[in-house]
Design a protein around this motif. Structure first.
Motif, PDB file in Angstrom:
ATOM      1  N   LYS A   9       0.814  -1.214   0.000  1.00 12.57           N
ATOM      2  CA  LYS A   9       0.000   0.000   0.000  1.00 12.57           C
ATOM      3  C   LYS A   9       0.850   1.267   0.000  1.00 12.57           C
ATOM      4  O   LYS A   9       0.380   2.341  -0.360  1.00 12.57           O
ATOM      5  N   ASP A  10       2.139   1.138   0.401  1.00  8.87           N
ATOM      6  CA  ASP A  10       3.025   2.300   0.406  1.00  8.87           C
ATOM      7  C   ASP A  10       3.476   2.686  -1.000  1.00  8.87           C
ATOM      8  O   ASP A  10       4.028   3.762  -1.194  1.00  8.87           O
ATOM      9  N   HIS A  11       3.262   1.796  -1.957  1.00 10.81           N
ATOM     10  CA  HIS A  11       3.780   2.028  -3.293  1.00 10.81           C
ATOM     11  C   HIS A  11       2.789   2.745  -4.205  1.00 10.81           C
ATOM     12  O   HIS A  11       3.133   3.124  -5.304  1.00 10.81           O
ATOM     13  N   PHE A  12       1.547   2.869  -3.782  1.00  6.81           N
ATOM     14  CA  PHE A  12       0.567   3.485  -4.659  1.00  6.81           C
ATOM     15  C   PHE A  12       0.890   4.953  -4.883  1.00  6.81           C
ATOM     16  O   PHE A  12       1.107   5.711  -3.947  1.00  6.81           O
ATOM     17  N   GLY A  18      -3.863  12.845  -7.532  1.00  4.13           N
ATOM     18  CA  GLY A  18      -3.314  14.008  -8.223  1.00  4.13           C
ATOM     19  C   GLY A  18      -1.973  14.430  -7.662  1.00  4.13           C
ATOM     20  O   GLY A  18      -1.835  14.687  -6.471  1.00  4.13           O
ATOM     21  N   GLY A  19      -0.955  14.482  -8.510  1.00  3.83           N
ATOM     22  CA  GLY A  19       0.358  14.909  -8.063  1.00  3.83           C
ATOM     23  C   GLY A  19       0.438  16.412  -7.884  1.00  3.83           C
ATOM     24  O   GLY A  19       1.321  16.926  -7.210  1.00  3.83           O
ATOM     25  N   VAL A  66     -10.124   5.553 -14.420  1.00  9.61           N
ATOM     26  CA  VAL A  66      -9.349   4.387 -14.855  1.00  9.61           C
ATOM     27  C   VAL A  66      -7.873   4.747 -14.968  1.00  9.61           C
ATOM     28  O   VAL A  66      -6.999   3.987 -14.533  1.00  9.61           O
ATOM     29  N   ARG A  67      -7.566   5.908 -15.549  1.00  9.45           N
ATOM     30  CA  ARG A  67      -6.166   6.330 -15.674  1.00  9.45           C
ATOM     31  C   ARG A  67      -5.486   6.409 -14.317  1.00  9.45           C
ATOM     32  O   ARG A  67      -4.350   5.944 -14.136  1.00  9.45           O
ATOM     33  N   ARG A  68      -6.158   7.001 -13.350  1.00  9.65           N
ATOM     34  CA  ARG A  68      -5.558   7.184 -12.034  1.00  9.65           C
ATOM     35  C   ARG A  68      -5.401   5.861 -11.290  1.00  9.65           C
ATOM     36  O   ARG A  68      -4.347   5.575 -10.715  1.00  9.65           O
ATOM     37  N   SER A 198       4.605   4.677 -15.407  1.00  3.34           N
ATOM     38  CA  SER A 198       3.286   4.904 -16.002  1.00  3.34           C
ATOM     39  C   SER A 198       2.829   6.355 -15.883  1.00  3.34           C
ATOM     40  O   SER A 198       2.070   6.844 -16.724  1.00  3.34           O
ATOM     41  N   ARG A 199       3.291   7.058 -14.860  1.00  2.00           N
ATOM     42  CA  ARG A 199       2.893   8.455 -14.691  1.00  2.00           C
ATOM     43  C   ARG A 199       3.386   9.341 -15.846  1.00  2.00           C
ATOM     44  O   ARG A 199       2.896  10.448 -16.044  1.00  2.00           O
TER      45      ARG A 199
END
Length: 354
Positions: A9-12, A18-19, A66-68, A198-199
């Motif tokens: 869960k720390d990797h999400f 939103g960055g 879906v993208r997020r 992917s970002r």
């Protein structure tokens, strides 16, 4: 902390929410505006032969979600399973004041501006075409005298649509590399990411994203129209494929690529990853879905197909690999796009006459 000390869960990615606060607020405004318009304008805003405007608004809201979510999933895979990475973990180390993908602060600030222009221009394009081209967003109604498409017809149309899309995007992508002005002023921005995640997928010059939307999705839908359910599936599948090829992992966790591996000349994310590393100007492996056109036009490269014990290697990767074919000096990579645009114009002219 090291990879081993982190939980899944720390990797999400923070991009799940939103960055950038400003970009997230802008996206929410743009996604909400059509719902507000429908609330006040009602059915009067719907276009004949097209899905209702409210469904179009839902379509782009779902696409954003879906993208997020899928981006977060792919980055969780990347950080949770280091052995599945295409590039070695040390390639993504933070160094020289650069981010994980190799971009410096000035480049990131410029990309932030292009993110905003991308959202605004895409919104104007998507909803502008809804009103300008009836039927581009297909309704669920079956035209009089016609039968509902069978599964077989939908499947064949989907394959044809994706190959037409890939053909246009192949030559657009190749042009962005070969034509000096297009590379220097537009596409090189995307290639600041030498070690993609992917970002990075939509982190381009805003016009790069704008042209991709037109030459890819819109041209393909005009030339090989998909019905309503297939249109939805195609768009969501394409989002997954785009995110996966920048994900930094090439394995069974790539749902879209794994689903299309049976296609002749199919590619996997390690092909596009190698393309981003920049060797010889990255003038190879331009295809999006399928990989057919790289093989046809001699620009296929296996890249890091040996990663993860060649688990994601394709048949073409394992065969003898020839040199990349350069374009003849007299041939412009923009020529196929001119021909494709002419075909689209002819098809539109016929539809307007009818």
């Amino acid at each position: 902390p090291s990879d081993k000390s982190l939980r899944v869960k720390d990797h999400f990615s923070s991009l799940l929410f939103g960055g950038s606060v400003a970009n997230t607020v802008l996206e929410l405004v743009l996604l909400t505006a059509p719902f507000v318009a429908v609330n006040y304008g009602g059915e009067a805003l719907n276009v004949e032969r097209s899905m209702p405007l409210k469904e179009v608004a839902v379509f782009f809201l779902v696409s954003s979600i879906v993208r997020r979510v899928y981006n977060a999933y792919l980055e969780a895979v990347y950080f949770s399973f280091p052995k599945l990475r295409t590039q070695s973990p040390k390639a993504h180390l933070l160094k020289q004041k650069k981010d994980l993908m190799g971009r410096d602060q000035e480049q990131l600030e410029l990309l932030d501006g292009h993110d905003k222009w991308t959202m605004v221009s895409q919104c104007v394009l998507n909803f502008g075409l809804y009103f300008m081209l009836p039927g581009l967003y297909p309704s669920g109604e079956v035209a009089e005298g016609l039968e509902e498409q069978s599964f077989q017809e939908r499947f064949l149309r989907l394959i044809a649509n994706h190959y037409v899309m890939s053909f246009g995007m192949y030559w657009a992508h190749r042009s962005l590399h070969v034509v000096p002005y297009l590379w220097d002023k537009i596409h090189s921005i995307h290639h600041w990411a030498k070690h993609p995640l992917s970002r990075n997928t939509y982190e381009d010059h805003w016009f790069d994203n704008f042209a991709n939307a037109i030459i890819g999705h819109i041209y393909a839908q005009i030339l090989v129209p998909l019905d309503r359910p297939t249109f939805w599936f195609s768009h969501i599948f394409r989002i997954l494929e785009s995110l996966e090829k920048h994900s930094g992992v090439s394995c069974g966790f790539n749902l879209a690529y794994s689903a299309q591996q049976w296609l002749p000349f199919a590619q996997m994310p390690h092909h596009h990853d190698w393309h981003h590393e920049g060797f010889k100007g990255s003038n190879y492996t331009f295809s999006s879905i399928g990989g057919l056109w790289d093989c046809v036009f001699g620009t296929r490269k296996g890249g890091r197909y040996t990663a993860n014990n060649s688990a994601a290697a394709t048949r073409e990767d394992l065969q003898a690999k020839g040199k990349v074919k350069e374009l003849p000096s007299w041939f412009s990579p923009l020529a196929p796009l001119v021909g494709l645009t002419a075909a689209v114009c002819m098809k539109l002219n016929q539809s307007f006459e009818n």
